[in-house]
Design a protein around this motif. Structure first.
Motif, PDB file in Angstrom:
ATOM      1  N   LEU A   1       1.060  -1.359   0.033  1.00 22.79           N
ATOM      2  CA  LEU A   1      -0.089   0.189  -0.019  1.00 22.79           C
ATOM      3  C   LEU A   1       0.775   1.304  -0.169  1.00 22.79           C
ATOM      4  O   LEU A   1       0.691   2.330  -0.532  1.00 22.79           O
ATOM      5  CB  LEU A   1      -0.940   0.052   1.281  1.00 22.79           C
ATOM      6  N   ALA A   2       1.907   1.389   0.987  1.00 20.18           N
ATOM      7  CA  ALA A   2       2.877   2.284   0.970  1.00 20.18           C
ATOM      8  C   ALA A   2       3.592   2.432  -0.518  1.00 20.18           C
ATOM      9  O   ALA A   2       3.615   3.846  -0.950  1.00 20.18           O
ATOM     10  CB  ALA A   2       3.637   2.234   2.018  1.00 20.18           C
ATOM     11  N   ALA A   3       4.008   1.407  -1.126  1.00 19.92           N
ATOM     12  CA  ALA A   3       4.656   1.554  -2.336  1.00 19.92           C
ATOM     13  C   ALA A   3       3.868   2.123  -3.391  1.00 19.92           C
ATOM     14  O   ALA A   3       4.312   3.091  -4.228  1.00 19.92           O
ATOM     15  CB  ALA A   3       5.290   0.377  -2.656  1.00 19.92           C
ATOM     16  N   VAL A   4       2.432   1.742  -3.395  1.00 21.91           N
ATOM     17  CA  VAL A   4       1.761   2.330  -4.486  1.00 21.91           C
ATOM     18  C   VAL A   4       1.315   3.752  -4.225  1.00 21.91           C
ATOM     19  O   VAL A   4       1.250   4.533  -5.081  1.00 21.91           O
ATOM     20  CB  VAL A   4       0.456   1.364  -4.475  1.00 21.91           C
ATOM     21  N   ALA A   5       1.281   4.226  -2.812  1.00 21.37           N
ATOM     22  CA  ALA A   5       1.151   5.539  -2.636  1.00 21.37           C
ATOM     23  C   ALA A   5       2.170   6.319  -3.010  1.00 21.37           C
ATOM     24  O   ALA A   5       2.089   7.526  -3.691  1.00 21.37           O
ATOM     25  CB  ALA A   5       0.763   5.677  -1.051  1.00 21.37           C
ATOM     26  N   LEU A   6       3.320   5.983  -2.731  1.00 26.04           N
ATOM     27  CA  LEU A   6       4.651   6.649  -3.208  1.00 26.04           C
ATOM     28  C   LEU A   6       4.706   6.612  -4.697  1.00 26.04           C
ATOM     29  O   LEU A   6       5.028   7.704  -5.364  1.00 26.04           O
ATOM     30  CB  LEU A   6       5.738   5.617  -2.781  1.00 26.04           C
ATOM     31  N   CYS A   7       4.112   5.600  -5.349  1.00 27.39           N
ATOM     32  CA  CYS A   7       4.071   5.870  -6.887  1.00 27.39           C
ATOM     33  C   CYS A   7       3.227   7.044  -7.474  1.00 27.39           C
ATOM     34  O   CYS A   7       3.773   7.606  -8.237  1.00 27.39           O
ATOM     35  CB  CYS A   7       3.681   4.589  -7.426  1.00 27.39           C
ATOM     36  N   ARG A   8       2.241   7.138  -6.736  1.00 25.22           N
ATOM     37  CA  ARG A   8       1.224   7.953  -6.950  1.00 25.22           C
ATOM     38  C   ARG A   8       1.889   9.485  -6.900  1.00 25.22           C
ATOM     39  O   ARG A   8       1.662  10.365  -7.344  1.00 25.22           O
ATOM     40  CB  ARG A   8      -0.113   7.847  -6.534  1.00 25.22           C
ATOM     41  N   VAL A   9       2.369   9.519  -5.690  1.00 25.56           N
ATOM     42  CA  VAL A   9       3.061  10.979  -5.205  1.00 25.56           C
ATOM     43  C   VAL A   9       4.354  11.426  -6.124  1.00 25.56           C
ATOM     44  O   VAL A   9       4.255  12.310  -6.606  1.00 25.56           O
ATOM     45  CB  VAL A   9       3.651  10.607  -3.782  1.00 25.56           C
ATOM     46  N   PHE A  10       5.242  10.346  -6.548  1.00 25.76           N
ATOM     47  CA  PHE A  10       6.276  10.850  -7.553  1.00 25.76           C
ATOM     48  C   PHE A  10       5.473  11.124  -8.877  1.00 25.76           C
ATOM     49  O   PHE A  10       6.275  11.937  -9.574  1.00 25.76           O
ATOM     50  CB  PHE A  10       7.352   9.872  -7.485  1.00 25.76           C
ATOM     51  N   ALA A  11       4.576  10.474  -9.184  1.00 26.54           N
ATOM     52  CA  ALA A  11       3.869  10.661 -10.538  1.00 26.54           C
ATOM     53  C   ALA A  11       3.263  12.127 -10.519  1.00 26.54           C
ATOM     54  O   ALA A  11       3.516  12.784 -11.606  1.00 26.54           O
ATOM     55  CB  ALA A  11       2.730   9.620 -10.660  1.00 26.54           C
ATOM     56  N   ARG A  12       2.644  12.372  -9.416  1.00 25.59           N
ATOM     57  CA  ARG A  12       2.341  13.615  -9.438  1.00 25.59           C
ATOM     58  C   ARG A  12       3.294  14.999  -9.408  1.00 25.59           C
ATOM     59  O   ARG A  12       3.274  15.634  -9.893  1.00 25.59           O
ATOM     60  CB  ARG A  12       1.436  13.840  -8.108  1.00 25.59           C
ATOM     61  N   LEU A  13       4.389  14.520  -8.765  1.00 24.78           N
ATOM     62  CA  LEU A  13       5.485  15.310  -8.609  1.00 24.78           C
ATOM     63  C   LEU A  13       6.190  15.764  -9.999  1.00 24.78           C
ATOM     64  O   LEU A  13       6.644  16.680 -10.240  1.00 24.78           O
ATOM     65  CB  LEU A  13       6.671  15.144  -7.442  1.00 24.78           C
ATOM     66  N   LEU A  14       6.112  14.544 -10.580  1.00 25.27           N
ATOM     67  CA  LEU A  14       7.071  14.719 -12.015  1.00 25.27           C
ATOM     68  C   LEU A  14       6.042  15.498 -12.917  1.00 25.27           C
ATOM     69  O   LEU A  14       6.553  16.370 -13.789  1.00 25.27           O
ATOM     70  CB  LEU A  14       7.255  13.101 -12.439  1.00 25.27           C
ATOM     71  N   SER A  15       4.792  15.215 -12.870  1.00 24.36           N
ATOM     72  CA  SER A  15       3.783  15.886 -13.815  1.00 24.36           C
ATOM     73  C   SER A  15       3.676  17.552 -13.595  1.00 24.36           C
ATOM     74  O   SER A  15       3.637  18.235 -14.571  1.00 24.36           O
ATOM     75  CB  SER A  15       2.363  15.430 -13.684  1.00 24.36           C
ATOM     76  N   THR A  16       3.955  17.728 -12.099  1.00 26.63           N
ATOM     77  CA  THR A  16       3.944  19.348 -11.907  1.00 26.63           C
ATOM     78  C   THR A  16       5.264  19.970 -11.981  1.00 26.63           C
ATOM     79  O   THR A  16       5.481  20.927 -11.782  1.00 26.63           O
ATOM     80  CB  THR A  16       3.539  19.477 -10.430  1.00 26.63           C
ATOM     81  N   GLY A  17       6.184  19.265 -12.236  1.00 29.07           N
ATOM     82  CA  GLY A  17       7.593  19.700 -12.290  1.00 29.07           C
ATOM     83  C   GLY A  17       8.395  20.055 -11.198  1.00 29.07           C
ATOM     84  O   GLY A  17       9.432  20.897 -11.084  1.00 29.07           O
ATOM     85  N   ASP A  18       7.976  19.722 -10.087  1.00 31.71           N
ATOM     86  CA  ASP A  18       8.596  19.980  -8.807  1.00 31.71           C
ATOM     87  C   ASP A  18       9.771  19.250  -8.592  1.00 31.71           C
ATOM     88  O   ASP A  18      10.355  19.563  -7.514  1.00 31.71           O
ATOM     89  CB  ASP A  18       7.387  19.393  -7.688  1.00 31.71           C
ATOM     90  N   MET A  19      10.158  18.410  -9.385  1.00 35.40           N
ATOM     91  CA  MET A  19      11.387  17.618  -9.213  1.00 35.40           C
ATOM     92  C   MET A  19      12.263  18.030 -10.207  1.00 35.40           C
ATOM     93  O   MET A  19      13.434  17.388 -10.416  1.00 35.40           O
ATOM     94  CB  MET A  19      11.375  16.151  -9.322  1.00 35.40           C
ATOM     95  N   VAL A  20      12.315  19.299 -10.892  1.00 35.63           N
ATOM     96  CA  VAL A  20      12.977  19.642 -11.897  1.00 35.63           C
ATOM     97  C   VAL A  20      13.731  20.976 -11.271  1.00 35.63           C
ATOM     98  O   VAL A  20      12.960  21.854 -10.907  1.00 35.63           O
ATOM     99  CB  VAL A  20      12.357  20.059 -13.132  1.00 35.63           C
ATOM    100  N   LYS A  21      15.148  21.025 -11.525  1.00 33.75           N
ATOM    101  CA  LYS A  21      15.931  22.028 -10.928  1.00 33.75           C
ATOM    102  C   LYS A  21      16.017  22.907 -12.355  1.00 33.75           C
ATOM    103  O   LYS A  21      16.469  22.581 -13.168  1.00 33.75           O
ATOM    104  CB  LYS A  21      17.275  21.665 -10.618  1.00 33.75           C
ATOM    105  N   SER A  22      15.661  24.278 -12.144  1.00 26.41           N
ATOM    106  CA  SER A  22      15.860  25.342 -13.315  1.00 26.41           C
ATOM    107  C   SER A  22      16.624  26.362 -12.799  1.00 26.41           C
ATOM    108  O   SER A  22      17.278  26.415 -11.697  1.00 26.41           O
ATOM    109  CB  SER A  22      14.434  26.054 -13.436  1.00 26.41           C
ATOM    110  N   LYS A  23      16.829  27.125 -13.973  1.00 28.59           N
ATOM    111  CA  LYS A  23      17.877  28.383 -13.598  1.00 28.59           C
ATOM    112  C   LYS A  23      17.331  29.315 -13.040  1.00 28.59           C
ATOM    113  O   LYS A  23      16.157  29.790 -13.154  1.00 28.59           O
ATOM    114  CB  LYS A  23      18.305  28.933 -14.987  1.00 28.59           C
ATOM    115  N   GLY A  24      18.213  30.188 -12.177  1.00 26.02           N
ATOM    116  CA  GLY A  24      17.411  31.068 -11.323  1.00 26.02           C
ATOM    117  C   GLY A  24      16.512  30.813 -10.128  1.00 26.02           C
ATOM    118  O   GLY A  24      16.210  31.411  -9.542  1.00 26.02           O
TER     119      GLY A  24
END
Length: 550
Positions: A85-108
């Motif tokens: 259950l925790a693994a599935v929840a983590l997969c959804r969490v990281f999928a959301r973070l990837l879609s919102t760009g929160d795991m991308v480091k940008s200039k500035g």
């Protein structure tokens, strides 16, 4: 007063007791409230995990919940349901973070934000490591399936939201490597092949690359053997080969690079993976498996199938069933790529040994042999050697093998009339004819000669086939008599005889309609060795002489 005092005291006492109870209930309620907090142990783990997930998605203040979920996901197998259950929840969490760009480091980006992104990437890597090491290697089929599904979901999410997706360093590379190092009997390899490798062209393309890169690394001998075996199983699971660019259209990810859309690049990657696997070494059984499907499943992947010539010639030189199987691949290269094999017919002649007519590859060999010997431009001496060698082998062959040899010989005589002297050669010299009738002759055929052009088979005869006319099996005896009859039949269809077996011959004999009832002995003799009058009978006297002689 006393009564009043008692009453007053009693009232005070009751009031104090009530106050203590209230404090106890309040403290119990707070304790109960704390136990229901998702950050502590809970009797309802699913609700706790869902609350942790929802808090992460609501606010960045709760990102620390990711570490808590990773701890849940890494729990022991006794709490496997909580971990999944925790693994599935983590997969959804990281999928959301990837879609919102929160795991991308940008200039500035401010330093504080960069620190958060870096922390998220570390947790993301930690989650992948957990799925790869704990789930894929768990040995439990259900847990492994969950791990593979979640990892492949991350592959899809990454490729969808990253502009320049790096396949080489992404999750797919780690997944395939983990599968290549699994034990040979692990079902996870077959699941990956069925669900992803065989179904999606982009997954297949980059899996070819990963197999090649892994086998080119410096590995210990045992590890190299394991990786080679697993890669061979993956590659041989592919039954269909794309014939045109239009066949490459089923993609798992959104960002498929141009090489995947090119048929030449696609097949080139497959060719490189196959060559890397074969160079790593294959066992005898693996070699036979490869040769068995070479023309249908392997050679079409190669833009340059002639690169497999060394593998085929090495297999052809091994002998036995391996050589018989290698014939198909060699014929493919000879007919499709115009490659020449030195002393081909000499090697083909050497395959006619004692085990040929007993081999389970007998039918396949005769199909190819019929093709190789179909040319009318072959020398009569060479054809005669093949006819004579197979006739000699038929003397010790099972009936199912003999019924293939005789029609094949008949067809050879029809295609090569110059060899018919082996059936009937009239001696005109009366003296020599009388000597042959009185003394007979030695068979001029040299069984030890390796070159079919030098065996003198053309000067011999097919006395072996005539001997088979008295074979114990009536079907064989009847079939062998065609050599003594006029050649009025144009030719036999060899396919009608290739799949004969003991069972087929027995069923045909048992199902035959009897024209005449067989004679059955209805009187059982009372004596065997003695006569009815007295003394020994004929059989008894004969038995006595045998005993005395020994």
């Amino acid at each position: 007063m006393a009564d009043g005092t008692t009453s007053t005291m009693t009232g005070v006492k009751r009031k104090r007791v009530s106050s203590k109870n209230d404090r106890h209930q309040t403290k119990h309620a707070k304790s109960k409230s704390r136990r229901k907090s998702p950050s502590a142990e809970d009797d309802e783990p699913q609700a706790a995990i869902l609350q942790l997930e929802s808090q992460i998605l609501e606010s960045r203040r709760h990102y620390n919940n990711i570490a808590t979920l990773i701890q849940f996901a890494g729990q022991s197998e006794t709490q496997n349901e909580v971990a999944v259950l925790a693994a599935v929840a983590l997969c959804r969490v990281f999928a959301r973070l990837l879609s919102t760009g929160d795991m991308v480091k940008s200039k500035g980006m401010p330093q504080s934000e960069a620190v958060i992104v870096q922390w998220l990437k570390e947790r993301y890597r930690e989650f992948q490591d957990l799925l790869l090491q704990k789930y894929l290697r768990s040995g439990d089929a259900a847990t492994q399936s969950v791990g593979l599904t979640l990892l492949m979901r991350l592959v899809k999410e990454e490729s969808q939201y990253q502009k320049e997706y790096n396949w080489k360093h992404g999750p797919l590379s780690r997944i395939v490597k983990a599968i290549l190092f699994l034990p040979g009997d692990d079902p996870m390899r077959d699941e990956f092949a069925d669900k992803y490798f065989k179904s999606f062209d982009d997954v297949r393309f980059y899996t070819f690359q990963i197999i090649t890169n892994t086998l080119e690394e410096e590995l210990e001998r045992s590890a190299e053997t394991l990786v080679s075996s697993n890669s061979l199983s993956l590659l041989m699971s592919l039954e269909e080969v794309p014939a045109s660019k239009n066949d490459i259209q089923n993609f798992y990810t959104a960002s498929s690079k141009k090489p995947v859309l090119s048929l030449d690049a696609y097949k080139s990657q497959a060719q490189t993976a196959w060559l890397a696997t074969l160079r790593s070494g294959v066992s005898k059984e693996q070699r036979k498996s490869i040769l068995g499907v070479f023309s249908q499943q392997i050679a079409p992947w190669f833009p340059q199938p002639e690169m497999l010539m060394d593998f085929l010639t090495d297999s052809y030189e091994i002998g036995g069933g391996t050589s018989l199987l290698a014939l198909s691949g060699l014929y493919y290269l000879i007919s499709e790529r115009n490659l020449d094999y030195p002393a081909f017919y000499e090697k083909l002649y050497s395959l006619l040994d004692e085990g040929l007519l007993h081999s389970k590859y007998r039918s396949r060999f005769f199909r190819l042999l019929d093709t190789f010997m179909s040319s009318t431009h072959l020398p009569a001496a060479l054809v005669a050697s093949f006819i004579k060698r197979l006739s000699r082998l038929a003397l010790h062959a099972p009936p199912a093998g003999i019924v293939v040899v005789i029609p094949w010989i008949y067809n050879m005589f029809k295609s090569h009339p110059a060899c018919t002297f082996m059936m009937h050669r009239e001696t005109r010299d009366l003296k020599a004819k009388r000597q042959l009738e009185e003394e007979g002759m030695d068979d001029p055929y040299d069984t030890e000669e390796a070159d079919p052009m030098l065996t003198n088979a053309i000067d011999s005869s097919l006395w072996e086939i005539e001997a088979l006319q008295t074979h114990y099996h009536p079907n064989v005896a009847t079939l062998a008599k065609i050599i003594s009859e006029q050649f009025t039949k144009r030719s036999y269809n060899l396919e009608d005889f290739l799949d004969h077996s003991y069972n087929a011959l027995l069923d045909a004999e048992l199902g035959r309609e009897l024209k005449k009832e067989p004679v059955v002995e209805y009187e059982i003799p009372k004596r065997i060795f003695s006569a009815e009058e007295s003394g020994l009978g004929t059989l008894g006297q004969l038995m006595t002489q045998v005993i005395q002689a020994t």
